[in-house]
Design a protein around this motif. Structure first.
Motif, short mmCIF file in Angstrom:
data_model
loop_
_atom_site.label_atom_id
_atom_site.label_comp_id
_atom_site.label_asym_id
_atom_site.label_seq_id
_atom_site.Cartn_x
_atom_site.Cartn_y
_atom_site.Cartn_z
N GLN A 187 3.71 -1.31 6.22
CA GLN A 187 2.61 -1.99 5.94
C GLN A 187 1.19 -1.19 6.23
N THR A 188 1.30 -0.54 7.34
CA THR A 188 0.18 0.35 7.67
C THR A 188 0.19 1.49 6.70
N GLU A 209 -1.59 -3.78 -4.99
CA GLU A 209 -0.38 -3.26 -4.70
C GLU A 209 -0.02 -3.40 -3.25
N SER A 210 -1.00 -3.41 -2.33
CA SER A 210 -1.11 -3.27 -0.85
C SER A 210 -0.81 -4.98 -0.60
N TRP A 245 -4.38 5.09 10.27
CA TRP A 245 -4.98 4.08 10.98
C TRP A 245 -4.22 2.95 11.19
N ASP A 246 -3.83 2.70 12.27
CA ASP A 246 -2.83 1.71 12.88
C ASP A 246 -3.56 0.28 13.12
N ILE A 247 -4.83 0.40 12.97
CA ILE A 247 -5.30 -1.20 13.09
C ILE A 247 -6.46 -1.20 11.88
N TRP A 248 -6.19 -2.44 10.93
CA TRP A 248 -6.99 -2.78 9.93
C TRP A 248 -6.98 -4.08 9.76
#
Length: 316
Positions: free
Chosen positions: A183-184, A240-241, A286-289
């Motif tokens: 997902q990231t 899409e995301s 970026w692991d936090i979003w």
């Protein structure tokens, strides 16, 4: 550390889920929001009827109980766990059937792997029922380490998933070993498609608290870059995301998300924010979003391991 990868490769999952989930979620859907006759809710009603007076005393509450409104990445709504002899074999089988009905096939496989890694399996999680599933508003809730899921037959109007939900995975090895890292990767595809000025707007230093997901009314101060300012191809990547993010859940829940999203003005009203904080491999993936807009919050904290909080529709 064992790599708890999904049974399909992440590449094949992104190729198929990104396309199919998009069409199912962000285009006119053949599915409606969950109802009392949805597969999970039907079994909830059957399960409730099998409960003894003592079992009901332990795991059943009024629909308006404050306990139903709790949001946490690690908690048990009731003391008995599913695998206890508190439940009969047939009741345990019903609970597993309910959980399967709340998820897509891929989502169920991920949930099984995640619960096995984090706490020994679904049988070490707990359930609660709020209200009477056969007479009034109700909600079935599954909780445990890195998990809160709900099924309510749309008892909570205009709230996707019946209210805030949580998922995660405790793997802290390489980022790619976490079963939700895909997902990231997908959301970072959007970041990579942004130009220099757009990246300045989207990339922030510090993330808000992960559980800060109470939704707001229309507000110009959401963090990050507004999707409505993006080009058509960038908007397509956002769609899409969202399809990939929603793929683990059943079609009825995805349909309700779509309805809520349409009600706030579509993806143009959303904002995307990426955070420099917690860049696990110092690789600028970026692991936090966070994806946020009116009545919509999806906060993903991937460092040091995944905690994700979702609240779509403004419940609580």
């Amino acid at each position: 550390m064992t790599n708890f990868a999904p049974r399909v490769t992440r590449r094949s999952f992104l190729e198929t889920a990104g396309a199919t989930a998009l069409s199912a979620t962000l285009a006119p859907s053949l599915f409606a929001a969950p109802s009392r006759s949805s597969s999970a809710e039907t079994v909830v009603q059957e399960f409730y009827e099998t409960l003894s007076p003592q079992q009901r005393k332990e795991i059943c509450f009024g629909f308006n109980s404050e306990l139903r409104k709790r949001i946490s990445a690690n908690w048990h709504v009731t003391k008995p766990v599913i695998g206890d002899d508190f439940y009969t074999d047939s009741q345990q089988a019903m609970i597993h059937k309910i959980v399967k009905g709340m998820t897509s096939p891929d989502g169920y496989e991920r949930l099984v792997e995640q619960t096995e890694f984090d706490d020994g399996g679904i049988d070490f999680y707990s359930v609660g029922i709020f209200g009477n599933p056969n007479e009034e508003k109700f909600q079935f809730e599954l909780t445990g380490r890195h998990l809160t899921l709900r099924a309510d037959g749309n008892s909570v109007d205009k709230a996707a998933f019946g209210g805030p939900i949580v998922y995660g995975h405790g793997e802290e090895g390489k980022p790619e070993d976490n079963i939700y890292f895909y997902q990231t990767q997908q959301t970072n595809r959007v970041f990579e498609a942004l130009d220099t000025d757009q990246r300045k707007a989207a990339l922030l230093k510090s993330a808000p608290k992960e559980a800060a997901v109470l939704t707001q009314k229309k507000d110009p101060h959401y963090p990050g870059i507004q999707v409505g300012t993006m080009s058509d191809d960038q908007k397509q990547l956002v769609k899409e995301s969202l399809g990939v993010l929603l793929a683990p859940y059943r079609e009825e829940d995805k349909a309700e998300v779509m309805q809520i999203l349409e009600g706030i003005g579509g993806v143009d009203e959303l904002r995307l924010a990426f955070y420099q904080q917690g860049d696990l491999a110092s690789d600028k993936v970026w692991d936090i979003w966070r994806i946020e807009g009116p009545q919509f919050v999806w906060h993903f904290r991937g460092a040091p391991h995944v905690h994700a909080y979702i609240n779509i529709g403004g419940a609580f």
